[in-house]
Design an enzyme around this catalytic site. Structure first.
Site, PDB file in Angstrom:
ATOM      1  N   SER A  13      -5.317   2.740  -2.278  1.00  0.00           N
ATOM      2  CA  SER A  13      -6.966   2.243  -2.647  1.00  0.00           C
ATOM      3  C   SER A  13      -7.743   2.668  -1.266  1.00  0.00           C
ATOM      4  O   SER A  13      -8.353   2.736  -0.522  1.00  0.00           O
ATOM      5  CB  SER A  13      -7.373   1.026  -2.834  1.00  0.00           C
ATOM      6  OG  SER A  13      -6.744   0.203  -2.467  1.00  0.00           O
ATOM      7  N   ASN A  14      -6.163   2.173  -0.709  1.00  0.00           N
ATOM      8  CA  ASN A  14      -7.040   2.277   0.952  1.00  0.00           C
ATOM      9  C   ASN A  14      -6.956   2.725   1.892  1.00  0.00           C
ATOM     10  O   ASN A  14      -7.958   3.776   3.090  1.00  0.00           O
ATOM     11  CB  ASN A  14      -5.640   1.636   2.275  1.00  0.00           C
ATOM     12  CG  ASN A  14      -6.443  -0.723   2.527  1.00  0.00           C
ATOM     13  OD1 ASN A  14      -6.861  -0.386   2.820  1.00  0.00           O
ATOM     14  ND2 ASN A  14      -5.146  -0.909   1.926  1.00  0.00           N
ATOM     15  N   ARG A  69      17.934   3.868   6.014  1.00  0.00           N
ATOM     16  CA  ARG A  69      17.316   4.401   6.327  1.00  0.00           C
ATOM     17  C   ARG A  69      16.506   5.477   7.883  1.00  0.00           C
ATOM     18  O   ARG A  69      15.584   5.521   7.978  1.00  0.00           O
ATOM     19  CB  ARG A  69      17.039   2.265   7.536  1.00  0.00           C
ATOM     20  CG  ARG A  69      16.750   1.333   5.957  1.00  0.00           C
ATOM     21  CD  ARG A  69      15.895   0.138   7.181  1.00  0.00           C
ATOM     22  NE  ARG A  69      15.499  -1.143   5.984  1.00  0.00           N
ATOM     23  CZ  ARG A  69      14.854  -1.359   5.585  1.00  0.00           C
ATOM     24  NH1 ARG A  69      13.690  -0.160   4.842  1.00  0.00           N
ATOM     25  NH2 ARG A  69      15.370  -1.784   4.147  1.00  0.00           N
ATOM     26  N   ARG A  95       7.486   0.334   3.221  1.00  0.00           N
ATOM     27  CA  ARG A  95       9.153   0.437   3.846  1.00  0.00           C
ATOM     28  C   ARG A  95       9.481   0.128   5.178  1.00  0.00           C
ATOM     29  O   ARG A  95       8.593  -0.067   5.781  1.00  0.00           O
ATOM     30  CB  ARG A  95       9.471   1.832   3.655  1.00  0.00           C
ATOM     31  CG  ARG A  95       9.737   2.665   2.430  1.00  0.00           C
ATOM     32  CD  ARG A  95      10.446   1.752   1.375  1.00  0.00           C
ATOM     33  NE  ARG A  95      11.786   2.328   2.350  1.00  0.00           N
ATOM     34  CZ  ARG A  95      13.236   1.785   1.780  1.00  0.00           C
ATOM     35  NH1 ARG A  95      12.874   1.102   0.713  1.00  0.00           N
ATOM     36  NH2 ARG A  95      14.184   1.560   2.032  1.00  0.00           N
ATOM     37  N   HIS A 113      -1.813  -5.435   6.594  1.00  0.00           N
ATOM     38  CA  HIS A 113      -1.275  -6.067   6.212  1.00  0.00           C
ATOM     39  C   HIS A 113      -1.698  -7.111   6.101  1.00  0.00           C
ATOM     40  O   HIS A 113      -3.105  -7.369   6.522  1.00  0.00           O
ATOM     41  CB  HIS A 113      -0.556  -6.954   7.423  1.00  0.00           C
ATOM     42  CG  HIS A 113      -0.041  -7.627   6.721  1.00  0.00           C
ATOM     43  ND1 HIS A 113       1.332  -7.648   6.099  1.00  0.00           N
ATOM     44  CD2 HIS A 113       0.186  -8.889   6.714  1.00  0.00           C
ATOM     45  CE1 HIS A 113       2.186  -9.023   5.943  1.00  0.00           C
ATOM     46  NE2 HIS A 113       1.077  -9.902   6.348  1.00  0.00           N
TER      47      HIS A 113
END
Ligand code: GAR
Length: 193
Positions: A13-14, A69, A95, A113
């Site tokens: 949505s962002n 990673r 992540r 955030h």
């Protein structure tokens, strides 16, 4: 043209709010900027479908296909670098990134955030804000540094925590403000680039 690459993991949505703002506020004309690609780490994520429907190039780099990673981040960087982006925007990208990846995009990498940083880095931010008895909650857009959720703050949005709020209710109130905050911060940054 300045290219923007958006990284997502979920509903996006962002990401959609950024795409809509870019179109509505004519970022191409005003800033010479456009969203060049949306890249996800979860195959089949709703956000990737939504981006494709909006006519944006999409790609998937599944973290599950990599042993560690470092190798995931290297593959992700290869995909990102195809677009030579001026900005890389984390928008619900869940992540943890390696220091090498963060250094590669230093000065170009932003995150949103769902808390008023430096309060509540990490996960379950809304439940933690309620349990701490906070009167206010919100969201933060910040530059990404090697330390998780700790980079310089570029903008914040504040919402009240209402009595009896569940984490989901608070999350929805914060999310609606994220959709205003993130495009505003990015537009401000583009206007100075
Ligand atoms: C947003 O609330 C964003 O702030 C959060 O995930 C949600 C993604 O929603 N990000 C983080 O928690 C990053 N650690 P969206 O996919 O609908 O944009």
């Amino acid at each position: 043209m300045k290219h923007i690459v958006i990284l997502i993991s979920g509903g996006g949505s962002n990401m959609l709010a950024l795409l809509r703002a870019a179109q509505r506020d004519e970022w191409a004309t005003r800033f010479g900027a456009r969203v060049a690609a949306v890249i996800g780490n979860v195959p089949g994520a709703l956000g990737l479908k939504r981006a494709a429907e909006a006519g944006v190039a999409t790609a998937v780099v599944s973290h599950k296909a990599f042993a560690d990673r470092e190798s995931f981040d290297a593959a992700l960087a290869t995909e990102i670098d195809r677009h030579q982006p001026a900005l890389v925007l984390l928008a619900g990208f869940m992540r943890i990134l390696t220091p090498g990846f963060v250094a590669r995009y230093e000065g170009r990498l932003l995150n949103i955030h769902p808390s008023l940083l430096p309060a509540f880095p990490g996960l379950n931010t809304h439940q933690r804000a309620i349990e701490a008895g906070c009167a206010a909650a919100g969201a933060t857009v910040h530059r990404v540094t090697a330390e998780l959720d700790h980079g310089p703050i570029l903008g914040q949005a504040v919402v009240p925590v209402l009595s009896g709020d569940t984490a989901d209710q608070l999350a929805a109130r914060v999310l609606s403000q994220e959709h205003v905050l993130y495009p505003r911060v990015v537009a401000d940054l583009l206007s100075k680039m």
